[in-house]
Design a protein around this motif. Structure first.
Motif, mmCIF file in Angstrom:
data_model
loop_
_atom_site.group_PDB
_atom_site.id
_atom_site.type_symbol
_atom_site.label_atom_id
_atom_site.label_comp_id
_atom_site.label_asym_id
_atom_site.label_seq_id
_atom_site.Cartn_x
_atom_site.Cartn_y
_atom_site.Cartn_z
ATOM 1 N N GLY A 142 0.809 -1.200 0.000
ATOM 2 C CA GLY A 142 0.000 0.000 0.000
ATOM 3 C C GLY A 142 0.842 1.248 0.000
ATOM 4 N N LEU A 143 0.199 2.362 0.319
ATOM 5 C CA LEU A 143 0.847 3.673 0.336
ATOM 6 C C LEU A 143 1.149 4.074 1.768
ATOM 7 C CD1 LEU A 143 1.657 6.319 -1.123
ATOM 8 C CD2 LEU A 143 -0.729 7.049 -0.842
ATOM 9 N N VAL A 144 2.355 4.524 2.006
ATOM 10 C CA VAL A 144 2.764 4.937 3.346
ATOM 11 C C VAL A 144 3.714 6.117 3.227
ATOM 12 C CG1 VAL A 144 4.703 3.321 3.423
ATOM 13 C CG2 VAL A 144 3.636 4.083 5.567
ATOM 14 N N GLN A 145 3.739 6.970 4.222
ATOM 15 C CA GLN A 145 4.656 8.097 4.214
ATOM 16 C C GLN A 145 6.031 7.678 4.712
ATOM 17 O OE1 GLN A 145 2.569 11.169 6.476
ATOM 18 N NE2 GLN A 145 1.971 12.134 4.539
ATOM 19 N N THR A 146 7.018 8.464 4.358
ATOM 20 C CA THR A 146 8.370 8.179 4.840
ATOM 21 C C THR A 146 8.386 8.112 6.366
ATOM 22 O OG1 THR A 146 8.871 10.542 4.747
ATOM 23 C CG2 THR A 146 9.543 9.204 2.863
ATOM 24 N N GLY A 147 9.127 7.147 6.873
ATOM 25 C CA GLY A 147 9.185 6.925 8.302
ATOM 26 C C GLY A 147 8.116 5.998 8.826
ATOM 27 N N GLY A 148 7.166 5.664 7.993
ATOM 28 C CA GLY A 148 6.069 4.805 8.412
ATOM 29 C C GLY A 148 6.422 3.336 8.352
ATOM 30 N N SER A 149 5.418 2.495 8.630
ATOM 31 C CA SER A 149 5.619 1.049 8.695
ATOM 32 C C SER A 149 4.546 0.328 7.894
ATOM 33 C CB SER A 149 5.560 0.576 10.154
ATOM 34 O OG SER A 149 6.567 1.178 10.935
ATOM 35 N N LEU A 150 4.920 -0.827 7.398
ATOM 36 C CA LEU A 150 3.984 -1.726 6.731
ATOM 37 C C LEU A 150 4.386 -3.151 7.061
ATOM 38 C CD1 LEU A 150 3.455 -0.463 3.044
ATOM 39 C CD2 LEU A 150 1.729 -0.601 4.854
ATOM 40 N N ARG A 151 3.403 -4.030 6.966
ATOM 41 C CA ARG A 151 3.662 -5.455 7.165
ATOM 42 C C ARG A 151 3.143 -6.210 5.946
ATOM 43 N NH1 ARG A 151 0.597 -9.776 9.349
ATOM 44 N NH2 ARG A 151 1.863 -11.419 10.301
ATOM 45 N N LEU A 152 4.039 -6.912 5.300
ATOM 46 C CA LEU A 152 3.668 -7.767 4.182
ATOM 47 C C LEU A 152 3.541 -9.204 4.654
ATOM 48 C CD1 LEU A 152 6.077 -6.424 1.407
ATOM 49 C CD2 LEU A 152 3.825 -5.563 2.066
ATOM 50 N N SER A 153 2.594 -9.917 4.069
ATOM 51 C CA SER A 153 2.419 -11.322 4.402
ATOM 52 C C SER A 153 2.330 -12.146 3.116
ATOM 53 C CB SER A 153 1.141 -11.533 5.220
ATOM 54 O OG SER A 153 1.225 -10.882 6.463
ATOM 55 N N CYS A 154 2.704 -13.399 3.224
ATOM 56 C CA CYS A 154 2.657 -14.299 2.075
ATOM 57 C C CYS A 154 2.304 -15.693 2.583
ATOM 58 C CB CYS A 154 4.001 -14.305 1.364
ATOM 59 S SG CYS A 154 4.142 -15.472 0.008
ATOM 60 N N ALA A 155 1.320 -16.284 1.959
ATOM 61 C CA ALA A 155 0.886 -17.626 2.348
ATOM 62 C C ALA A 155 1.092 -18.589 1.194
ATOM 63 C CB ALA A 155 -0.586 -17.597 2.752
ATOM 64 N N VAL A 156 1.624 -19.749 1.522
ATOM 65 C CA VAL A 156 1.845 -20.797 0.525
ATOM 66 C C VAL A 156 0.716 -21.803 0.621
ATOM 67 C CG1 VAL A 156 3.396 -22.612 -0.272
ATOM 68 C CG2 VAL A 156 4.328 -20.516 0.729
ATOM 69 N N SER A 157 0.154 -22.138 -0.526
ATOM 70 C CA SER A 157 -0.870 -23.174 -0.546
ATOM 71 C C SER A 157 -0.575 -24.170 -1.652
ATOM 72 C CB SER A 157 -2.256 -22.545 -0.746
ATOM 73 O OG SER A 157 -2.309 -21.850 -1.991
ATOM 74 N N PRO A 158 -1.004 -25.410 -1.517
ATOM 75 C CA PRO A 158 -1.592 -26.026 -0.336
ATOM 76 C C PRO A 158 -0.630 -26.036 0.851
ATOM 77 C CG PRO A 158 -1.821 -27.441 -2.276
ATOM 78 C CD PRO A 158 -0.858 -26.363 -2.631
ATOM 79 N N SER A 159 -1.186 -26.006 2.038
ATOM 80 C CA SER A 159 -0.364 -25.851 3.232
ATOM 81 C C SER A 159 0.366 -27.111 3.649
ATOM 82 C CB SER A 159 -1.238 -25.359 4.397
ATOM 83 O OG SER A 159 -2.248 -26.295 4.668
ATOM 84 N N PHE A 160 0.100 -28.244 2.982
ATOM 85 C CA PHE A 160 0.765 -29.472 3.404
ATOM 86 C C PHE A 160 2.212 -29.552 2.913
ATOM 87 C CE2 PHE A 160 0.936 -31.551 -0.640
ATOM 88 C CZ PHE A 160 -0.223 -31.234 -1.323
ATOM 89 N N PHE A 161 2.600 -28.656 2.003
ATOM 90 C CA PHE A 161 3.953 -28.712 1.479
ATOM 91 C C PHE A 161 4.982 -28.348 2.539
ATOM 92 C CE2 PHE A 161 4.030 -29.872 -2.858
ATOM 93 C CZ PHE A 161 2.817 -29.490 -3.414
ATOM 94 N N SER A 162 6.097 -29.058 2.511
ATOM 95 C CA SER A 162 7.251 -28.675 3.308
ATOM 96 C C SER A 162 7.968 -27.542 2.577
ATOM 97 C CB SER A 162 8.189 -29.873 3.467
ATOM 98 O OG SER A 162 9.379 -29.474 4.099
ATOM 99 N N ILE A 163 8.353 -26.522 3.338
ATOM 100 C CA ILE A 163 8.982 -25.359 2.739
ATOM 101 C C ILE A 163 10.406 -25.221 3.267
ATOM 102 C CG2 ILE A 163 8.838 -22.871 2.359
ATOM 103 C CD1 ILE A 163 6.464 -24.335 1.227
ATOM 104 N N ASN A 164 11.342 -25.039 2.392
ATOM 105 C CA ASN A 164 12.711 -24.750 2.811
ATOM 106 C C ASN A 164 12.827 -23.250 3.057
ATOM 107 O OD1 ASN A 164 13.384 -27.481 2.643
ATOM 108 N ND2 ASN A 164 14.052 -27.301 0.524
#
Length: 126
Positions: A10-32
């Motif tokens: 999204g849009l944020v001003q300098t000095g601000g904060s954001l949190r990105l998330s990422c989900a892998v599906s299907p969830s049964f996979f083993s992830i390195n």
């Protein structure tokens, strides 16, 4: 088919904060390893941060001390907490995940393939 879904840009001003998330599906996979990259127009995609399945992290010099990568192995998710955002952090952010060797539902999946999300735009304004 493995899919990665990013959210949180999204849009944020300098000095601000954001949190990105990422989900892998299907969830049964083993992830390195799981990673975040970013790309601006006209430049190559570059590594922002990565994290192994045991929690070891690596950061680009430009974000060290400002960004924190974390993961939830039970949910196959990875997050990027971005603080003190700067104009130069503006980019499309992509997550990726390397699938580990997985056996599920009678099917064996060989590990080693890296999958990418479609990206989420982060815009930092003054």
């Amino acid at each position: 088919q493995v899919q990665l879904a990013e959210s949180g840009g999204g849009l944020v001003q300098t000095g601000g904060s954001l949190r990105l998330s990422c989900a892998v599906s299907p969830s049964f996979f083993s992830i390195n390893a799981m990673s975040w990259y970013r790309q601006v127009p006209g430049k190559q995609r570059s590594l922002v941060a990565s994290i192994t399945n045991s929690g070891n992290t690596n950061y680009a010099d430009s974000v060290e001390g400002r960004f924190t990568i974390s993961r939830d192995n039970a949910k196959n998710t990875v997050s990027l907490h971005m603080n003190d955002l700067r104009l130069e952090d503006t980019a499309v952010y992509y997550c990726n995940a390397e699938i580990g060797t997985t056996y599920y539902g009678g099917t064996f999946y060989a590990g080693g393939t890296v999958y990418w999300g479609e990206g989420t735009l982060v815009t930092v304004s003054s």
